[in-house]
Design a protein around this motif. Structure first.
Motif, PDB file in Angstrom:
ATOM      1  N   LEU A  45       0.819  -1.214   0.000  1.00 36.54           N
ATOM      2  CA  LEU A  45       0.000   0.000   0.000  1.00 36.54           C
ATOM      3  C   LEU A  45       0.850   1.260   0.000  1.00 36.54           C
ATOM      4  CD1 LEU A  45      -2.862  -0.878   2.512  1.00 36.54           C
ATOM      5  CD2 LEU A  45      -3.188  -0.202   0.134  1.00 36.54           C
ATOM      6  N   ILE A  46       1.917   1.256   0.767  1.00 38.63           N
ATOM      7  CA  ILE A  46       2.718   2.483   0.856  1.00 38.63           C
ATOM      8  C   ILE A  46       3.888   2.487  -0.131  1.00 38.63           C
ATOM      9  CG2 ILE A  46       2.072   2.739   3.269  1.00 38.63           C
ATOM     10  CD1 ILE A  46       5.047   2.160   3.907  1.00 38.63           C
ATOM     11  N   GLY A  47       3.998   1.417  -0.918  1.00 42.40           N
ATOM     12  CA  GLY A  47       4.968   1.413  -2.006  1.00 42.40           C
ATOM     13  C   GLY A  47       6.407   1.212  -1.616  1.00 42.40           C
ATOM     14  N   LEU A  48       6.668   0.365  -0.622  1.00 46.67           N
ATOM     15  CA  LEU A  48       8.060   0.039  -0.323  1.00 46.67           C
ATOM     16  C   LEU A  48       8.687  -0.691  -1.502  1.00 46.67           C
ATOM     17  CD1 LEU A  48       8.246  -1.191   3.398  1.00 46.67           C
ATOM     18  CD2 LEU A  48       8.568   1.105   2.483  1.00 46.67           C
ATOM     19  N   SER A  49      10.000  -0.635  -1.596  1.00 42.94           N
ATOM     20  CA  SER A  49      10.704  -1.301  -2.697  1.00 42.94           C
ATOM     21  C   SER A  49      10.515  -2.811  -2.599  1.00 42.94           C
ATOM     22  CB  SER A  49      12.194  -0.954  -2.664  1.00 42.94           C
ATOM     23  OG  SER A  49      12.770  -1.324  -1.428  1.00 42.94           O
ATOM     24  N   GLN A  50      10.571  -3.475  -3.747  1.00 41.02           N
ATOM     25  CA  GLN A  50      10.265  -4.902  -3.807  1.00 41.02           C
ATOM     26  C   GLN A  50      11.245  -5.746  -2.993  1.00 41.02           C
ATOM     27  OE1 GLN A  50       7.532  -6.537  -5.105  1.00 41.02           O
ATOM     28  NE2 GLN A  50       6.817  -4.416  -5.199  1.00 41.02           N
ATOM     29  N   ASP A  51      12.500  -5.340  -2.923  1.00 42.93           N
ATOM     30  CA  ASP A  51      13.446  -6.151  -2.155  1.00 42.93           C
ATOM     31  C   ASP A  51      13.144  -6.077  -0.664  1.00 42.93           C
ATOM     32  OD1 ASP A  51      14.323  -3.427  -2.233  1.00 42.93           O
ATOM     33  OD2 ASP A  51      16.296  -4.042  -1.510  1.00 42.93           O
ATOM     34  N   ILE A  52      12.686  -4.907  -0.190  1.00 40.99           N
ATOM     35  CA  ILE A  52      12.317  -4.790   1.212  1.00 40.99           C
ATOM     36  C   ILE A  52      11.034  -5.569   1.486  1.00 40.99           C
ATOM     37  CG2 ILE A  52      11.542  -3.196   3.018  1.00 40.99           C
ATOM     38  CD1 ILE A  52      13.502  -1.169   2.034  1.00 40.99           C
ATOM     39  N   ILE A  53      10.072  -5.496   0.576  1.00 38.48           N
ATOM     40  CA  ILE A  53       8.833  -6.266   0.760  1.00 38.48           C
ATOM     41  C   ILE A  53       9.139  -7.754   0.849  1.00 38.48           C
ATOM     42  CG2 ILE A  53       6.654  -6.959  -0.309  1.00 38.48           C
ATOM     43  CD1 ILE A  53       6.404  -4.143  -1.437  1.00 38.48           C
ATOM     44  N   LYS A  54      10.002  -8.232  -0.022  1.00 41.43           N
ATOM     45  CA  LYS A  54      10.366  -9.652   0.005  1.00 41.43           C
ATOM     46  C   LYS A  54      10.962 -10.037   1.358  1.00 41.43           C
ATOM     47  CE  LYS A  54      13.328 -13.091  -2.268  1.00 41.43           C
ATOM     48  NZ  LYS A  54      14.352 -13.311  -3.325  1.00 41.43           N
ATOM     49  N   ASP A  55      11.860  -9.206   1.885  1.00 39.14           N
ATOM     50  CA  ASP A  55      12.483  -9.517   3.174  1.00 39.14           C
ATOM     51  C   ASP A  55      11.500  -9.361   4.333  1.00 39.14           C
ATOM     52  OD1 ASP A  55      14.863 -10.126   1.957  1.00 39.14           O
ATOM     53  OD2 ASP A  55      15.768  -8.164   2.301  1.00 39.14           O
ATOM     54  N   LEU A  56      10.565  -8.427   4.208  1.00 38.32           N
ATOM     55  CA  LEU A  56       9.532  -8.272   5.222  1.00 38.32           C
ATOM     56  C   LEU A  56       8.674  -9.531   5.331  1.00 38.32           C
ATOM     57  CD1 LEU A  56       8.039  -4.669   4.845  1.00 38.32           C
ATOM     58  CD2 LEU A  56       8.685  -5.760   6.986  1.00 38.32           C
TER      59      LEU A  56
END
Length: 272
Positions: free
Chosen positions: A64-75
């Protein structure tokens, strides 16, 4: 039982395809669940469901807030991973309580053991950092507060807050209940405060004495304070990024409604 067979025993029929797909994105984390006796033990399999529920929720927020894909993957990986050592943590807490302790020694000891296993499994540095955002030890609370006090919060810091916040309110793998004057943050932390495994930890922390926000509060009261602060900041951020206005107490329900929408669409595609 192999991992694929074990995954078929998780969740109900309506949710299973969605969460099996999510598990496929974080298979190294799921392998840790199997290695440390969660997936093959019916008494502990619910912990794996709980972790996948948290993974789904952080993926929604981060998207929703548009974090980068690499951070989303690690999250998502971090949230799926975070409680893989729970069986051993609870056992250690129970042993410490029997000997008259309050459980904190066992919590810190098993956290160190968990982190060592994560390091040995070669998860990346971000996952190794973020996994320590889950739970409610005083150090985590102070770090979350320090982040919230910043005028500009980085993506890395938002990731820390997401892991902390979602872990603070996720109760098993249940959907969030309707908010009234309280929400699932309050419900989960109040339940933890009354749990015999955790109640002895619910004391006023000496480290809180010098902080005006935490002073005089028990550990679970402080956790609620921080969680609701994150909740309010998240709602502001979501409005800024998407234009969607959300009552902060209703944020857990909103996140789950987004997951439900994905599940419905997935089921509709399967029936075509």
């Amino acid at each position: 039982m192999n991992i694929q067979e074990a995954l078929k025993d998780l969740f109900d029929d309506k949710r299973r395809p969605y969460f099996e797909k999510l598990a496929g994105k974080v298979m190294p984390a799921i392998e840790m669940h199997k290695k440390f006796d969660l997936l093959d033990d019916p008494k502990w399999r619910n912990v794996s469901e709980h972790c996948l529920m948290e993974a789904a929720r952080v993926e929604i927020i981060a998207g929703l807030i548009g974090l980068s894909q690499d951070i989303i993957k690690d999250l998502v990986t971090t949230s799926a991973l975070h409680d893989f050592y729970k069986k051993y943590e609870i056992g250690a807490i129970q042993e410490e309580l029997k000997s008259g302790g309050n459980g904190w020694g066992a919590i810190y000891k098993t956290a160190d053991e968990r982190n060592r296993h994560i390091k040995e499994a070669n998860f990346n540095d971000r996952v190794k950092r973020l996994v320590n955002a889950s739970g409610g030890n005083p150090e985590t609370l102070f770090k979350a507060k320090k982040i919230l006090d910043q005028s500009n919060i980085t993506e890395e810091d938002w990731a820390f807050l997401f892991v902390y916040y979602v872990d603070s309110y996720t109760r098993g793998s249940n959907w969030a209940e309707t908010a009234d004057n309280l929400n699932d943050v309050d419900r989960r932390l109040d339940k933890n405060a009354s749990n015999p495994n955790y109640s002895k930890q619910n004391f006023n922390v000496k480290k809180f004495d010098d902080d005006p926000l935490f002073r005089g509060k028990s550990i679970f009261q402080a956790m609620k304070e921080i969680s609701h602060m994150i909740e309010k900041r998240l709602c502001v951020l979501i409005k800024d990024k998407t234009g969607i206005m959300i009552n902060s107490l209703e944020l857990p329900e909103f996140i789950d409604s987004e997951i439900m929408s994905i599940i419905i669409k997935l089921r509709e595609r399967e029936t075509l």
